[in-house]
Motif scaffolding. Structure first.
Motif, PDB file in Angstrom:
ATOM      1  N   TYR A 195       0.831  -1.209   0.000  1.00 59.34           N
ATOM      2  CA  TYR A 195       0.000   0.000   0.000  1.00 59.34           C
ATOM      3  C   TYR A 195       0.865   1.258   0.000  1.00 59.34           C
ATOM      4  O   TYR A 195       1.841   1.356   0.737  1.00 59.34           O
ATOM      5  CB  TYR A 195      -0.908   0.014   1.235  1.00 59.34           C
ATOM      6  CG  TYR A 195      -1.753   1.260   1.327  1.00 59.34           C
ATOM      7  CD1 TYR A 195      -2.715   1.550   0.348  1.00 59.34           C
ATOM      8  CD2 TYR A 195      -1.589   2.165   2.384  1.00 59.34           C
ATOM      9  CE1 TYR A 195      -3.481   2.700   0.426  1.00 59.34           C
ATOM     10  CE2 TYR A 195      -2.358   3.317   2.461  1.00 59.34           C
ATOM     11  CZ  TYR A 195      -3.303   3.583   1.483  1.00 59.34           C
ATOM     12  OH  TYR A 195      -4.062   4.719   1.549  1.00 59.34           O
ATOM     13  N   GLY A 196       0.503   2.207  -0.820  1.00 59.47           N
ATOM     14  CA  GLY A 196       1.171   3.507  -0.857  1.00 59.47           C
ATOM     15  C   GLY A 196       0.638   4.271  -2.058  1.00 59.47           C
ATOM     16  O   GLY A 196       0.237   3.670  -3.069  1.00 59.47           O
ATOM     17  N   LYS A 197       0.620   5.555  -1.966  1.00 61.25           N
ATOM     18  CA  LYS A 197       0.065   6.378  -3.039  1.00 61.25           C
ATOM     19  C   LYS A 197       0.728   6.032  -4.380  1.00 61.25           C
ATOM     20  O   LYS A 197       1.964   6.070  -4.499  1.00 61.25           O
ATOM     21  CB  LYS A 197       0.278   7.851  -2.696  1.00 61.25           C
ATOM     22  CG  LYS A 197      -0.527   8.794  -3.545  1.00 61.25           C
ATOM     23  CD  LYS A 197      -0.332  10.221  -3.047  1.00 61.25           C
ATOM     24  CE  LYS A 197      -1.031  11.184  -3.974  1.00 61.25           C
ATOM     25  NZ  LYS A 197      -0.654  12.573  -3.677  1.00 61.25           N
ATOM     26  N   ASN A 198      -0.109   5.675  -5.351  1.00 61.04           N
ATOM     27  CA  ASN A 198       0.342   5.377  -6.724  1.00 61.04           C
ATOM     28  C   ASN A 198       1.337   4.218  -6.821  1.00 61.04           C
ATOM     29  O   ASN A 198       2.051   4.100  -7.815  1.00 61.04           O
ATOM     30  CB  ASN A 198       0.973   6.620  -7.370  1.00 61.04           C
ATOM     31  CG  ASN A 198      -0.045   7.709  -7.562  1.00 61.04           C
ATOM     32  OD1 ASN A 198      -1.192   7.441  -7.921  1.00 61.04           O
ATOM     33  ND2 ASN A 198       0.365   8.945  -7.311  1.00 61.04           N
ATOM     34  N   ILE A 199       1.364   3.381  -5.829  1.00 59.89           N
ATOM     35  CA  ILE A 199       2.371   2.300  -5.838  1.00 59.89           C
ATOM     36  C   ILE A 199       2.168   1.358  -7.030  1.00 59.89           C
ATOM     37  O   ILE A 199       3.106   0.716  -7.491  1.00 59.89           O
ATOM     38  CB  ILE A 199       2.349   1.526  -4.491  1.00 59.89           C
ATOM     39  CG1 ILE A 199       3.580   0.633  -4.350  1.00 59.89           C
ATOM     40  CG2 ILE A 199       1.087   0.693  -4.334  1.00 59.89           C
ATOM     41  CD1 ILE A 199       4.874   1.369  -4.191  1.00 59.89           C
ATOM     42  N   SER A 200       0.938   1.306  -7.552  1.00 62.23           N
ATOM     43  CA  SER A 200       0.707   0.395  -8.682  1.00 62.23           C
ATOM     44  C   SER A 200       1.366   0.909  -9.958  1.00 62.23           C
ATOM     45  O   SER A 200       1.378   0.207 -10.969  1.00 62.23           O
ATOM     46  CB  SER A 200      -0.792   0.191  -8.904  1.00 62.23           C
ATOM     47  OG  SER A 200      -1.384   1.379  -9.362  1.00 62.23           O
ATOM     48  N   HIS A 201       1.929   2.094  -9.916  1.00 63.09           N
ATOM     49  CA  HIS A 201       2.674   2.588 -11.083  1.00 63.09           C
ATOM     50  C   HIS A 201       4.093   2.044 -11.116  1.00 63.09           C
ATOM     51  O   HIS A 201       4.894   2.425 -11.969  1.00 63.09           O
ATOM     52  CB  HIS A 201       2.716   4.122 -11.068  1.00 63.09           C
ATOM     53  CG  HIS A 201       1.357   4.735 -11.173  1.00 63.09           C
ATOM     54  ND1 HIS A 201       1.132   6.078 -11.109  1.00 63.09           N
ATOM     55  CD2 HIS A 201       0.133   4.167 -11.315  1.00 63.09           C
ATOM     56  CE1 HIS A 201      -0.174   6.318 -11.207  1.00 63.09           C
ATOM     57  NE2 HIS A 201      -0.788   5.167 -11.332  1.00 63.09           N
ATOM     58  N   THR A 202       4.410   1.203 -10.171  1.00 64.78           N
ATOM     59  CA  THR A 202       5.756   0.614 -10.147  1.00 64.78           C
ATOM     60  C   THR A 202       5.672  -0.882 -10.404  1.00 64.78           C
ATOM     61  O   THR A 202       4.607  -1.488 -10.319  1.00 64.78           O
ATOM     62  CB  THR A 202       6.430   0.810  -8.769  1.00 64.78           C
ATOM     63  OG1 THR A 202       5.739   0.014  -7.807  1.00 64.78           O
ATOM     64  CG2 THR A 202       6.417   2.267  -8.349  1.00 64.78           C
TER      65      THR A 202
END
Ligand code: CA
Length: 622
Positions: A49-56
């Motif tokens: 979990y973390g802001k915009n982590i799915s962009h990595t």
């Protein structure tokens, strides 16, 4: 963790590539927070979990550990990473790099520890055990510095029966000798995980972080220390887990990973609280949905175990606590309310890792037929098997209230046990005469000391795994007239707080009545530890007599060449000469006996003088 500043300019350049306008990428948490090598199942699913982590893109280079797949859920602030941890993987710290545009945006050192090699050769909690249930906020305040903490909303208010009173894990550790000396073998605490709710947070059933001990109760390390203290003293620990719901203060509530992470309704919808709709062969789907997907309370959002990521999250959470805290058992809250298939998967997965692990389902059922649906070894007509090896025996509890509280007869005990043919494993049932949800035993049994003693004698000698609620051995009172909240039942243990008028942890401040009941329970518990016929023996009982009164109940617990005869005289008459001839088939081969309560020896087993409202636990000898 915050984004590394060094990469920020690069991130800003990359923004245009993402329609979500990612400005910043954060990494706030990974759950489970660590794992173990040598597990039976090689798969592990990380919630990241973390802001915009799915962009990595997560990348791992560690011998024996590979990323099998990565799932981006509907919310771009989450990633679910499936790892394969092969049997060859060694303990150590795995670097998980989160890469974007060939740059490492974050990394996390994920620890793999060696799995302990605990094995349970028999059911990990069994008939030899007696559980002691404690509400941790109400037992003893071992550390006043944590009475109110910065990371939780509700502050200390001991004057409010439904407020936080300041009890904590250290308080239990500090008074461990009292518990051990009472003679119980197993501790069960109401949930100790964080409940960051504005009010009613003390009871523990609105969990806001499934991996963190509430800071007002202590730390994860404190809980581990308490479990280790139990083990050092030959005792066990059972953990209360809650998978039906979380608390409205849960960290994910403002930012859910999936649209169906919770069971959501157009407008607030309560559970129908109709357990039988799940076992009912004629049930409508809408009734099943109302029961399982309706919310337990407005403050207790209903988790959707039909989402496979949620199911995996919960299963891994249990396993994490078993391994981290060296648990001996789990008590699962509100068992018939979550999705029943997901719960069956949960049990099977735990058994795969820990064969013979004790799991007791909280099943508040009125009668044996509906309760037996949830018991392992039971063949249900619809093909469902819960696999859970123990259920909370509410039918027997209600029978004890009728027998000792409402009527001076014993037939209800006999009748309730006669229905045991419906269960798969009745000897694993958790049996009890009080808990945090019901009126105190003292009030239920009309403040009658003799009846309380009878109830204790029965629960500690009949079939099943007994559990008593803290303070019932000291006559804690807690009436529950309609409209009162449960806070009054969950009393502060006198002496647990500095300045308390009395200290009931020691004998000197107890009234004669408190002393009498405490010592009575203690005597039975200490004897029980050595009584193998109670731990593993069979049960044979006889229809209560005399006809029309049904006040006298006689039963035997026996194993090989050991046998104990229990006589419960639940009537208000002394019987100078009670004939034992009716029990010949159980007395054959035995010539004398000793009452473990009074110490009195009975040189013949022909007749016995019974006092009114008295139990006799007579160890037989050849
Ligand atoms: Ca405290």
């Amino acid at each position: 963790m915050k984004a590394t500043r060094f990469f920020l300019p690069i991130l800003l350049l990359a923004v245009n590539f993402f329609k979500g306008n990612a400005q910043e990428i954060e990494l706030n948490r990974i759950e489970p927070p660590n794992w173990w090598t040598g597990m039976q199942v090689e798969k592990l699913q990380l919630l990241v979990y973390g802001k915009n982590i799915s962009h990595t893109q997560p990348v791992i280079q560690y011998e024996g550990v590979t990323i099998k797949s990565v799932t981006q859920p509907e919310n771009e602030n989450y990633l679910f990473v499936d790892l394969l941890i092969s049997t060859s993987a060694k303990p150590g710290k795995i670097k998980i790099a989160f890469i974007k545009e060939d740059k490492e945006v974050h990394n996390y050192l994920y620890e793999l520890k060696p799995k302990s090699n605990r094995e349970f050769n028999e059911l990990s909690i069994n008939g030899a055990d007696v559980m002691y249930l404690i509400t941790p906020d109400r037992f003893a305040n071992g550390d006043t510095a944590n009475d109110a903490t910065e990371d939780t909303i509700e502050k200390h208010d001991r004057d409010n029966p439904d407020g936080r009173h300041g009890g904590d894990l250290k308080g239990i550790i500090d008074h461990f000798e009292y518990i051990k000396d009472l003679g119980v073998t197993t501790l069960w605490l109401n949930p100790f995980l964080e409940n960051d709710q504005p009010k009613y947070s003390y009871h523990g059933y609105g969990i806001s972080d499934f991996y963190k001990t509430d800071s007002r109760l202590g730390t994860n390390a404190d809980f581990l220390a308490l479990t280790q203290l139990c083990h050092k003293n030959g005792m066990k620990m059972i953990m209360d887990q809650v998978f039906n719901h979380c608390g409205s203060g849960h960290w994910w509530m403002n930012d859910l990973p999936f649209n169906d992470w919770l069971n959501q309704w157009e407008s607030y919808t309560n559970s129908s609280f109709t357990n039988i709709s799940i076992s009912d062969p004629y049930s409508s789907q809408s009734d099943i949905d109302l029961h399982t997907k309706g919310w337990f309370d407005k403050n207790l959002p209903d988790l959707n175990q039909q989402n496979p990521f949620m199911e995996t999250y919960l299963i891994q959470n249990s396993i994490w606590w078993i391994e981290y805290a060296q648990l001996d058992g789990i008590r699962m809250d509100t068992y018939p309310y979550p999705d029943k298939d997901a719960m069956a998967h949960w049990v099977q997965r735990i058994f795969q890792e820990y064969p013979n692990f004790y799991i007791v389902a909280e099943t508040s059922e009125l009668n044996t037929a509906s309760l037996s649906y949830w018991n392992s070894g039971k063949r249900n007509k619809d093909g469902y098997e819960s696999h859970v090896n123990s259920v909370s025996d509410y039918p027997l509890y209600y029978a004890t209230l009728k027998a000792f509280g409402e009527q001076n007869q014993a037939y209800w005990l006999y009748e309730s046990l006669a229905y045991d043919f419906l269960y798969g494993t009745p000897f694993n049932n958790k049996i009890f005469n009080g808990n945090h949800d019901v009126q105190r035993l003292y009030n239920h049994l009309n403040e009658d000391i003799d009846k309380i003693k009878l109830s204790m004698a029965f629960v500690l000698t009949t079939r099943g795994i007994p559990q008593i609620y803290y303070g019932d051995e000291l006559l804690f009172d807690g009436p529950k007239p309609p409209g009162t909240t449960d806070g009054v039942l969950r009393k502060d243990f006198p002496g647990g707080w500095e300045g308390d008028e009395r200290n009931l942890f020691t004998a000197k401040d107890r009234t004669d009545e408190e002393k009498e009941v405490h010592d009575y329970v203690q005597r039975i518990l200490k004897w029980r530890k050595t009584a193998e016929e109670i731990h593993k023996g069979k049960l044979k009982h006889y229809k209560p007599g005399p006809s029309g009164k049904e006040t006298i109940y006689v039963y035997f617990r026996y194993l090989d060449d050991r046998s104990t005869m229990v006589i419960i005289n639940n009537g208000s008459d002394d019987i100078p000469s009670f004939s034992l001839s009716h029990y010949g088939e159980s007395l054959e081969g035995y010539s004398l006996g000793t009452d473990i309560i009074s110490g009195k020896v009975y040189p013949t087993l022909k007749t016995i003088a019974l006092k009114a409202n008295t139990a006799y636990i007579i160890e037989l000898e050849h």
